[in-house]
Design a protein around this motif. Structure first.
Motif, short mmCIF file in Angstrom:
data_model
loop_
_atom_site.label_atom_id
_atom_site.label_comp_id
_atom_site.label_asym_id
_atom_site.label_seq_id
_atom_site.Cartn_x
_atom_site.Cartn_y
_atom_site.Cartn_z
N GLU A 168 0.84 -1.21 0.00
CA GLU A 168 0.00 0.00 0.00
C GLU A 168 0.87 1.26 0.00
OE1 GLU A 168 -3.15 0.37 -0.68
OE2 GLU A 168 -2.94 -1.79 -0.96
N GLU A 169 1.90 1.23 0.85
CA GLU A 169 2.81 2.38 0.89
C GLU A 169 3.50 2.58 -0.45
OE1 GLU A 169 4.15 2.65 5.58
OE2 GLU A 169 5.32 1.36 4.25
N THR A 170 3.86 1.47 -1.09
CA THR A 170 4.59 1.55 -2.36
C THR A 170 3.73 2.19 -3.45
OG1 THR A 170 5.91 -0.36 -1.73
CG2 THR A 170 5.87 0.18 -4.07
N ARG A 171 2.43 1.93 -3.41
CA ARG A 171 1.53 2.61 -4.36
C ARG A 171 1.61 4.12 -4.15
NH1 ARG A 171 -2.36 -2.01 -3.37
NH2 ARG A 171 -2.12 -3.29 -5.24
N GLY A 172 1.70 4.51 -2.89
CA GLY A 172 1.86 5.93 -2.55
C GLY A 172 3.22 6.46 -3.02
N HIS A 173 4.25 5.60 -3.00
CA HIS A 173 5.58 6.04 -3.45
C HIS A 173 5.56 6.34 -4.94
CE1 HIS A 173 7.47 3.63 0.12
NE2 HIS A 173 6.62 4.57 0.49
N VAL A 174 4.83 5.52 -5.69
CA VAL A 174 4.70 5.78 -7.14
C VAL A 174 4.06 7.15 -7.34
CG1 VAL A 174 3.58 5.06 -9.30
CG2 VAL A 174 4.49 3.32 -7.75
N ARG A 175 3.00 7.42 -6.57
CA ARG A 175 2.31 8.71 -6.72
C ARG A 175 3.22 9.88 -6.35
NH1 ARG A 175 -2.18 5.55 -4.91
NH2 ARG A 175 -1.79 6.08 -2.73
N ARG A 176 3.99 9.69 -5.28
CA ARG A 176 4.90 10.79 -4.87
C ARG A 176 5.97 11.04 -5.92
NH1 ARG A 176 5.49 8.52 0.66
NH2 ARG A 176 3.67 9.30 1.79
N VAL A 177 6.51 9.97 -6.49
CA VAL A 177 7.54 10.16 -7.54
C VAL A 177 6.90 10.87 -8.74
CG1 VAL A 177 9.11 9.00 -9.13
CG2 VAL A 177 8.94 8.19 -6.81
N GLU A 178 5.66 10.50 -9.05
CA GLU A 178 4.97 11.17 -10.17
C GLU A 178 4.79 12.66 -9.88
OE1 GLU A 178 1.52 8.70 -10.70
OE2 GLU A 178 2.61 7.31 -12.02
N GLU A 179 4.45 12.95 -8.62
CA GLU A 179 4.27 14.36 -8.24
C GLU A 179 5.60 15.11 -8.35
OE1 GLU A 179 2.13 14.70 -4.50
OE2 GLU A 179 2.61 16.84 -4.40
N ALA A 180 6.67 14.48 -7.88
CA ALA A 180 7.99 15.11 -7.94
C ALA A 180 8.41 15.31 -9.40
CB ALA A 180 9.01 14.24 -7.21
N LEU A 181 8.18 14.31 -10.23
CA LEU A 181 8.52 14.45 -11.66
C LEU A 181 7.68 15.54 -12.31
CD1 LEU A 181 9.01 10.69 -12.66
CD2 LEU A 181 10.73 12.50 -12.87
N GLY A 182 6.42 15.63 -11.86
CA GLY A 182 5.54 16.68 -12.37
C GLY A 182 6.13 18.06 -12.11
N GLU A 183 6.72 18.21 -10.91
CA GLU A 183 7.35 19.51 -10.58
C GLU A 183 8.53 19.80 -11.49
OE1 GLU A 183 8.01 20.93 -6.72
OE2 GLU A 183 6.34 19.85 -5.81
N LEU A 184 9.12 18.73 -12.05
CA LEU A 184 10.23 18.92 -12.99
C LEU A 184 9.72 19.00 -14.44
CD1 LEU A 184 12.83 16.39 -11.50
CD2 LEU A 184 12.91 18.88 -11.35
#
Ligand SMILES: [Fe+2]
Length: 167
Positions: A49-65
């Motif tokens: 479950e946490e790892t699904r959240g990690h994917v989302r966070r990386v997507e958010e971080a990449l979005g900022e880039l």
């Protein structure tokens, strides 16, 4: 991709982690299913479950880039997962197998902690506090997952089963 700046390195690291986390979301259910103790199965399911959240966070971080479709493939994680799958295919004592699953899972966690540690530092150097904070949240969860695995492995639950067989 071309590496012209630290920002490019951060992007490359995050794209790699996007691939790594996505691969893990696929792999963790198989590891959870193979665990014979409830404690280990639940720990892996919780981390899924946490790892699904990690994917989302990386997507958010990449979005900022400004990156919407990461293209890197994390070969390191592919290798770690392949090794984990070798363990899953092995026959033998269920407790010994759980210990081997923990060993494989801890390699994964340490790999992620190393990668996020670097990415966090890069984001900090670049004054990208939004990305740094996202990475910090994930790093906390990776570190807690690692500690929980250590606790399960050293809690004495294996000693009885494995050593009785070994003597
Ligand atoms: Fe993760």
């Amino acid at each position: 991709m071309k590496l012209d700046s630290l920002r490019d390195v951060l992007q490359e690291q995050l794209e790699d982690m996007h691939s790594a986390e996505t691969q893990l979301v696929e792999a963790l259910p198989k590891m959870a299913q193979a665990a014979s103790t409830n404690e280990l199965r639940e720990a892996i399911e919780h981390h899924l479950e946490e790892t699904r959240g990690h994917v989302r966070r990386v997507e958010e971080a990449l979005g900022e880039l400004g990156v919407s479709t990461p293209t890197e493939e994390c070969k390191g994680m592919r290798g770690l997962i392949a090794e984990g799958e070798e363990v899953l295919a092995m026959q033998g004592d269920p407790m010994a197998k759980d210990a081997a699953i923990i060993a494989a899972a801890q390699r994964v966690e340490h790999y992620e902690i190393a990668a996020y540690g670097t990415a966090r530092q890069l984001a900090d150097d670049l004054d990208m506090s939004g990305i740094r904070d996202l990475i910090d949240q994930t790093l906390d969860e990776e570190s807690n997952a690692d500690k929980l695995l250590t606790k399960i492995a050293t809690g004495g639950m294996f000693k009885a089963g494995v050593n009785v067989k070994a003597t």
